[in-house]
Design a protein around this motif. Structure first.
Motif, PDB file in Angstrom:
ATOM      1  N   ALA A 142      44.315 -52.214  89.133  1.00 43.96           N
ATOM      2  CA  ALA A 142      43.544 -51.718  87.941  1.00 43.96           C
ATOM      3  C   ALA A 142      44.055 -50.477  87.351  1.00 43.96           C
ATOM      4  O   ALA A 142      43.681 -50.702  85.830  1.00 43.96           O
ATOM      5  N   LEU A 143      45.120 -49.668  87.908  1.00 48.11           N
ATOM      6  CA  LEU A 143      44.901 -48.708  87.046  1.00 48.11           C
ATOM      7  C   LEU A 143      46.223 -49.220  85.783  1.00 48.11           C
ATOM      8  O   LEU A 143      46.063 -48.650  84.637  1.00 48.11           O
ATOM      9  N   LYS A 148      47.936 -51.069  80.031  1.00 51.07           N
ATOM     10  CA  LYS A 148      47.813 -52.163  79.561  1.00 51.07           C
ATOM     11  C   LYS A 148      46.588 -51.950  78.398  1.00 51.07           C
ATOM     12  O   LYS A 148      46.862 -52.803  77.125  1.00 51.07           O
ATOM     13  N   SER A 149      45.335 -51.985  78.427  1.00 49.38           N
ATOM     14  CA  SER A 149      44.168 -51.813  77.862  1.00 49.38           C
ATOM     15  C   SER A 149      44.861 -50.846  76.732  1.00 49.38           C
ATOM     16  O   SER A 149      44.075 -51.002  75.097  1.00 49.38           O
ATOM     17  N   LEU A 192      51.539 -57.480  90.952  1.00 46.48           N
ATOM     18  CA  LEU A 192      52.950 -58.760  89.729  1.00 46.48           C
ATOM     19  C   LEU A 192      52.737 -59.153  88.151  1.00 46.48           C
ATOM     20  O   LEU A 192      53.434 -58.018  87.387  1.00 46.48           O
ATOM     21  N   GLU A 193      51.651 -59.674  88.396  1.00 46.81           N
ATOM     22  CA  GLU A 193      51.980 -60.346  87.538  1.00 46.81           C
ATOM     23  C   GLU A 193      50.928 -58.852  86.146  1.00 46.81           C
ATOM     24  O   GLU A 193      51.365 -59.433  85.298  1.00 46.81           O
ATOM     25  N   GLU A 194      49.614 -58.529  86.563  1.00 49.16           N
ATOM     26  CA  GLU A 194      49.873 -57.601  86.173  1.00 49.16           C
ATOM     27  C   GLU A 194      50.365 -56.530  85.302  1.00 49.16           C
ATOM     28  O   GLU A 194      50.703 -56.307  84.349  1.00 49.16           O
ATOM     29  N   ILE A 195      51.652 -56.059  86.761  1.00 46.47           N
ATOM     30  CA  ILE A 195      52.335 -55.076  85.986  1.00 46.47           C
ATOM     31  C   ILE A 195      53.508 -56.342  84.827  1.00 46.47           C
ATOM     32  O   ILE A 195      53.838 -54.679  84.363  1.00 46.47           O
ATOM     33  N   LEU A 196      53.803 -57.408  85.084  1.00 45.18           N
ATOM     34  CA  LEU A 196      55.330 -57.632  84.448  1.00 45.18           C
ATOM     35  C   LEU A 196      53.728 -57.892  83.371  1.00 45.18           C
ATOM     36  O   LEU A 196      55.002 -57.809  82.175  1.00 45.18           O
TER      37      LEU A 196
END
Length: 454
Positions: A142-143, A148-149, A192-196
């Protein structure tokens, strides 16, 4: 008409505006001086005030500060703070003025979003670090999504996030959850997908960030993403790997880790065979080039030869030649670089000998694409010709038929780097021995029967 003009002049006077006539006698609207940015002299869209008390448009003053100037442009006063403060009073006055003068075609400036501050970035990053320590994948995700937003809102936000150490924090988080994912991958795949995805938006990565990503769990995770069916995930993974192999500090360790993963070469090959986009294709070719170049490894050159054998068995030679028939400059250079490494292998050379596209394509690329493409093409030709063992001259005769002799002579006349010049001279000697076996023709004629146009 006279009444209309008088009304406009009266409205202008009431609003404290100045007016002037253009060449056709029509009334022109002049922007009030207080609404203009002292730097750009344009109407301010996002007025901000510096510690000197002077108001500027945010975009103009941020460019001034980013250029290394830490003084107020108007007063030359040294700035106590580089964080501009939004001037809401001036912004509302400008908006009201725009509304009053919409008859002149002026549109109301939108209320700008307040950009993120360094303090807010640091707060989010601290929370991400805490979530990692607790192995709270949902909280961390969430963070990262929020970060990213914010980065996507504006280039200013992205710079602020990156300069406050976001790349290092995100890379550390990726390495942490990659290590945890060995035991429970399904639970951590989302974070992991969101961090990448967030990391990709902040390239290029700094040394600290790359250091965290060059770990066995992180590289294994990237290869897993590269092999999965999700297109954006595969693209992000290959771009991250390319970022690592392009860094001299991390290249050797990354390549050694990749060479130990059984599915790495196959996953990269599939990205070329079934391309997602030109960027991912070029990234994949770059990684493969480094993997099959023996001097890139700390281990023996047999490691790279194993990778070459895998690629040859997968069908890399015809795929590269078909790619080279019609492709843009950057992809062409990278594909030729990979082919140059492939023909170092005997099995790779045999496949190149037996492919009808090899000679026409290589000769065509000489002096046609770039110096890099020319050097790779000559290197491949040299490797194929010097290893020719057939008594009839095989590949040498084929090279003569497509005009290699004329092209190489021209290259020698125009000039090239010393190593390429030596190879061209050797090639001309080898080709000259077989010139009586064939009439050299214009190489363009050799492309009439090819299935794909150049």
């Amino acid at each position: 008409m006279m009444i209309s003009s008088w009304r406009k002049r009266r409205a202008a006077k009431r609003a404290g505006k100045e007016q002037q006539r253009d060449g056709n006698g029509e009334m022109e609207l002049t922007i009030p001086r207080d609404f203009r940015c002292p730097i750009s002299l344009d109407l301010m869209n996002d007025p901000v005030t510096l510690s000197s008390g002077i108001t500027y448009d945010r975009e103009s003053i941020e460019k001034w500060i980013e250029a290394g100037s830490f003084t107020c442009p108007l007063t030359n006063q040294v700035l106590r703070s580089l964080e501009p403060i939004p001037n809401h009073v001036i912004r509302r006055k400008i908006q009201d003025w725009c509304v009053e003068n919409r008859s002149y075609g002026i549109e109301r400036i939108p209320t700008p979003r307040v950009p993120i501050s360094s303090m807010e970035v640091s707060d989010i990053l601290s929370k991400i670090e805490f979530a990692c320590k607790k192995q709270d994948s949902e909280g961390c995700r969430a963070l990262v999504t929020k970060l990213k937003s914010l980065a996507k809102e504006s280039e200013r936000n992205k710079r602020c996030i990156a300069t406050n150490g976001a790349c290092g924090t995100l890379s550390e988080a990726f390495a942490t959850f990659s290590a945890v994912a060995v035991a429970s991958f399904d639970e951590n795949i989302g974070v992991l997908e969101e961090i990448l995805s967030a990391l990709i938006t902040m390239f290029p990565l700094d040394g600290v960030a790359k250091g965290y990503l060059v770990s066995a769990p992180a590289i294994h995770c990237l290869i897993w993403f590269l092999s999965s069916g999700d297109l954006s995930r595969r693209r992000n993974a290959v771009l991250a790997l390319k970022e690592l192999v392009s860094s001299m500090e991390d290249q050797r360790k990354t390549l050694n880790l990749l060479s130990e993963i059984e599915d790495a070469i196959e996953a990269l090959f599939k990205l070329i065979k079934n391309p997602i986009c030109s960027t991912s294709t070029k990234a994949s070719l770059t990684i493969i080039y480094h993997m099959i170049t023996s001097y890139s490894f700390t281990t023996s050159s047999s490691t790279s030869q194993k990778q070459v054998t895998k690629l040859v068995n997968l069908g890399i030679v015809p795929l590269l030649l078909e790619t080279l028939v019609d492709t843009e400059r950057s992809t062409c250079e990278k594909a030729l670089g990979v082919l140059d490494g492939i023909v170092e292998n005997q099995q790779g050379r045999e496949l190149a000998y037996n492919n009808a596209l090899t000679m026409p394509v290589l000769v065509k690329k000489i002096l046609r694409v770039s110096n890099t493409a020319t050097e790779f093409s000559v290197s491949i030709l040299y490797n194929l010709c010097k290893n020719e063992q057939r008594e009839d001259g095989g590949v040498l005769v084929e090279a003569l038929r497509v005009g290699a002799f004329q092209k190489l002579l021209l290259l020698l006349q125009l000039g090239c780097v010393e190593k390429t010049k030596e190879r061209v001279s050797e090639l001309l000697k080898m080709l000259n021995l077989h010139r009586n076996k064939v009439d050299c023709v214009d190489p363009v004629d050799q492309f009439k029967d090819l299935k794909r146009p150049f």
